[in-house]
Design an enzyme around this catalytic site. Structure first.
Site, PDB file in Angstrom:
ATOM      1  N   PHE A 246       0.869  -1.189   0.000  1.00  0.00           N
ATOM      2  CA  PHE A 246       0.000   0.000   0.000  1.00  0.00           C
ATOM      3  C   PHE A 246       0.905   1.239   0.000  1.00  0.00           C
ATOM      4  O   PHE A 246       0.824   2.095   0.881  1.00  0.00           O
ATOM      5  CB  PHE A 246      -0.935   0.036   1.224  1.00  0.00           C
ATOM      6  CG  PHE A 246      -1.775  -1.198   1.406  1.00  0.00           C
ATOM      7  CD1 PHE A 246      -2.977  -1.346   0.713  1.00  0.00           C
ATOM      8  CD2 PHE A 246      -1.369  -2.229   2.256  1.00  0.00           C
ATOM      9  CE1 PHE A 246      -3.766  -2.484   0.888  1.00  0.00           C
ATOM     10  CE2 PHE A 246      -2.148  -3.360   2.433  1.00  0.00           C
ATOM     11  CZ  PHE A 246      -3.346  -3.488   1.752  1.00  0.00           C
ATOM     12  N   SER A 268      -2.527  -0.789  -5.626  1.00  0.00           N
ATOM     13  CA  SER A 268      -3.482  -1.151  -6.680  1.00  0.00           C
ATOM     14  C   SER A 268      -3.745   0.023  -7.621  1.00  0.00           C
ATOM     15  O   SER A 268      -4.399  -0.140  -8.637  1.00  0.00           O
ATOM     16  CB  SER A 268      -4.798  -1.629  -6.054  1.00  0.00           C
ATOM     17  OG  SER A 268      -5.302  -0.617  -5.209  1.00  0.00           O
ATOM     18  N   CYS A 354      -5.142   3.131  10.034  1.00  0.00           N
ATOM     19  CA  CYS A 354      -5.651   4.496  10.179  1.00  0.00           C
ATOM     20  C   CYS A 354      -7.148   4.488  10.465  1.00  0.00           C
ATOM     21  O   CYS A 354      -7.822   5.497  10.286  1.00  0.00           O
ATOM     22  CB  CYS A 354      -5.309   5.343   8.958  1.00  0.00           C
ATOM     23  SG  CYS A 354      -5.927   4.667   7.425  1.00  0.00           S
TER      24      CYS A 354
HETATM   25  N1  SAH Z   1       1.719   4.280   2.767  1.00  0.00           N
HETATM   26  C1  SAH Z   1       1.190   5.389   2.029  1.00  0.00           C
HETATM   27  C2  SAH Z   1      -0.295   5.612   2.232  1.00  0.00           C
HETATM   28  C3  SAH Z   1      -1.165   4.449   1.870  1.00  0.00           C
HETATM   29  S1  SAH Z   1      -2.811   4.904   1.578  1.00  0.00           S
HETATM   30  C4  SAH Z   1       1.970   6.648   2.398  1.00  0.00           C
HETATM   31  O1  SAH Z   1       2.606   6.676   3.431  1.00  0.00           O
HETATM   32  O2  SAH Z   1       1.899   7.631   1.656  1.00  0.00           O
HETATM   33  C5  SAH Z   1      -3.487   3.423   1.035  1.00  0.00           C
HETATM   34  C6  SAH Z   1      -3.107   2.995  -0.366  1.00  0.00           C
HETATM   35  O3  SAH Z   1      -3.626   1.681  -0.534  1.00  0.00           O
HETATM   36  C7  SAH Z   1      -3.656   3.819  -1.504  1.00  0.00           C
HETATM   37  O4  SAH Z   1      -2.584   4.252  -2.303  1.00  0.00           O
HETATM   38  C8  SAH Z   1      -4.534   2.840  -2.314  1.00  0.00           C
HETATM   39  O5  SAH Z   1      -4.393   2.997  -3.709  1.00  0.00           O
HETATM   40  C9  SAH Z   1      -3.970   1.509  -1.892  1.00  0.00           C
HETATM   41  N2  SAH Z   1      -4.884   0.341  -1.924  1.00  0.00           N
HETATM   42  C10 SAH Z   1      -6.158   0.271  -1.505  1.00  0.00           C
HETATM   43  N3  SAH Z   1      -6.613  -0.997  -1.601  1.00  0.00           N
HETATM   44  C11 SAH Z   1      -5.587  -1.746  -2.074  1.00  0.00           C
HETATM   45  C12 SAH Z   1      -5.414  -3.139  -2.357  1.00  0.00           C
HETATM   46  N4  SAH Z   1      -6.397  -4.007  -2.153  1.00  0.00           N
HETATM   47  N5  SAH Z   1      -4.213  -3.570  -2.807  1.00  0.00           N
HETATM   48  C13 SAH Z   1      -3.195  -2.687  -2.991  1.00  0.00           C
HETATM   49  N6  SAH Z   1      -3.301  -1.375  -2.729  1.00  0.00           N
HETATM   50  C14 SAH Z   1      -4.470  -0.902  -2.282  1.00  0.00           C
END
Ligand code: SAH
Length: 410
Positions: A246, A268, A354
């Site tokens: 993520f 994703s 979060c």
């Molecule tokens: N770690 C990042 C924030 C993550 S926010 C930072 O510090 O900036 C959550 C992220 O999860 C988003 O970018 C979203 O696109 C992604 N996401 C949501 N569902 C997902 C999934 N099932 N698999 C992979 N990524 C996913």
């Protein structure tokens, strides 16, 4: 000590009365009162500044009233307030002064965090020379307050541009006319930010990590500033081959890059990964980015043991409401279990949530269960929350939402 304040308050033209439960909430230190505990005149204007009393007319403080939200009353002071724009200007100055104490080595941070800065309904983020403003309540949206807020921000922070980020769902809940996100002052809406540049003991790397910021694109307010201190903490323990699951724009991944032999980011969202790649170039780094569903990907990887030395899990909020809690916990557990299975001995897990509805203790217990199921001994390195520019008020639990645990496993 007895409260000797007058019951009637000539300075406050509007008033609401609280039920005993509403009064108890304020006495408990909270600043929100729900509609079921508020009696207000039918024609009380949306966003009015109101004097708040108990059932016997005793003055309890001043609040901003919403005619549509379930949170009907948001306290702004325990005193009468004659001039709201003046009070808000003082509060903005105090919020800026607080950041001077708690933010070092970063030109990106949250300047105003709503209730946590006693400014309910206002969020302001500072991205180098661009400010991003979110207005979340009827009272903050109304003139002359809205203009006063912008003028104060310009006077105090001298930005090159201010972008307003509109959350259509919130405007609907507050029955405010729909608006588009966009530049609302000055000319500049995008910039480059630097965070965790040298100087402090836990800094990631001396030059810091740079990110593109575009106020008119991306999710949320453009970057996850609440993780800024956690990026540096994670980098302290990170080593070997790292996986940032993520990863969004690469916040963790780019901080780990200085400490690890390789870093792979998973998300994703293709646009998020394109931005992550641009950020890598900005920092002169080469990272691998994988577009995919984290659950599927970890399932595939986990069957082969011992692939990584450092894994970060920072999923979106799985529990958006209390009702989602059970399903959310299953989601967190699945991710953590798979990650724990994939760590080499001595490996580091940085795991975040979060979701406000998942409290710190429940989150720790979930990881404990996952460690037990994965037959790993996990040692806590750090239990962390959101960065200090996103203050947590002890008596307003809703201000605390981010957990970031760092473990090492045998
Ligand atoms: N770690 C990042 C924030 C993550 S926010 C930072 O510090 O900036 C959550 C992220 O999860 C988003 O970018 C979203 O696109 C992604 N996401 C949501 N569902 C997902 C999934 N099932 N698999 C992979 N990524 C996913």
């Amino acid at each position: 000590m007895a409260n000797k304040r007058a019951t009637a308050n000539p300075e406050m033209p509007f008033a609401v009365e609280l039920s005993p439960r509403g009064v108890a909430r304020l006495q408990g230190g909270h600043v929100w009162v729900y509609r079921s505990d508020v009696s207000a005149a039918k024609d009380l204007p949306a966003g009015a500044l109101v004097g708040v009393t108990d059932g016997r007319g005793k003055f309890l403080g001043t609040a901003l009233y919403s005619s549509s939200s379930q949170i009907a009353v948001r306290m702004i002071s325990r005193e009468p307030v004659a001039d709201l724009p003046v009070l808000v200007a003082e509060r903005i100055r105090a919020a800026i002064a607080y950041r001077k104490r708690v933010v070092a080595n970063s030109n990106a941070y949250r300047v105003v965090f709503s209730e946590a800065d006693l400014l309910p309904g206002l969020i302001v983020d500072h991205y180098n020379d661009v400010l991003s403003v979110q207005i979340l309540t009827q009272a903050m949206d109304a003139e002359p307050l809205r203009s006063a807020v912008l003028k104060n921000l310009v006077d105090e922070l001298r930005p090159a541009g201010i972008v307003e980020r509109v959350d259509p769902r919130i405007r609907e809940l507050e029955q405010l006319p729909q608006e588009k996100s966009g530049l609302c002052w000055g000319e500049k809406s995008s910039t480059i930010i630097t965070m965790n540049s040298g100087g402090s003991a836990d800094a990631a790397s001396p030059p810091g990590v740079r990110f593109h910021y575009d106020g008119l694109e991306g999710q949320k307010t453009g970057a996850f500033l609440d993780q800024r201190e956690n990026y540096a903490a994670a980098a302290q323990y990170a080593h070997g081959e790292a996986l940032d699951v993520f990863c969004y724009h690469g916040g963790f991944a780019l901080h780990l890059a200085g400490k690890c032999s390789s870093v792979t980011g998973v998300d994703s969202s293709r646009p998020a990964l394109e931005m992550a790649e641009k950020n890598a170039a900005l920092n002169g780094r080469e990272l691998e980015w994988i577009e995919g569903n984290a659950f599927d990907l970890l399932k595939d990887y986990a069957s082969a043991k011992g692939q990584y030395d450092t894994i970060v899990l920072d999923p979106p909020a799985f529990a958006k409401s209390k009702q989602d809690l059970e399903k959310a916990m299953r989601g967190y557990k699945e991710l953590n279990l798979r990650a724990l299975k994939m760590l080499r001995p001595g490996g580091v897990l940085v795991t975040c949530s979060c979701s406000f509805h998942v409290n710190s203790q429940a989150f720790i217990e979930m990881v404990a269960e996952a460690a037990r199921d994965a037959h790993r001994v996990a040692r806590i390195l750090e239990i962390r929350y959101q960065a200090k520019d996103h203050p947590i008020l002890l008596n307003v639990p809703e201000t605390s939402y981010l957990k970031c645990l760092i473990f090492t496993v045998n």
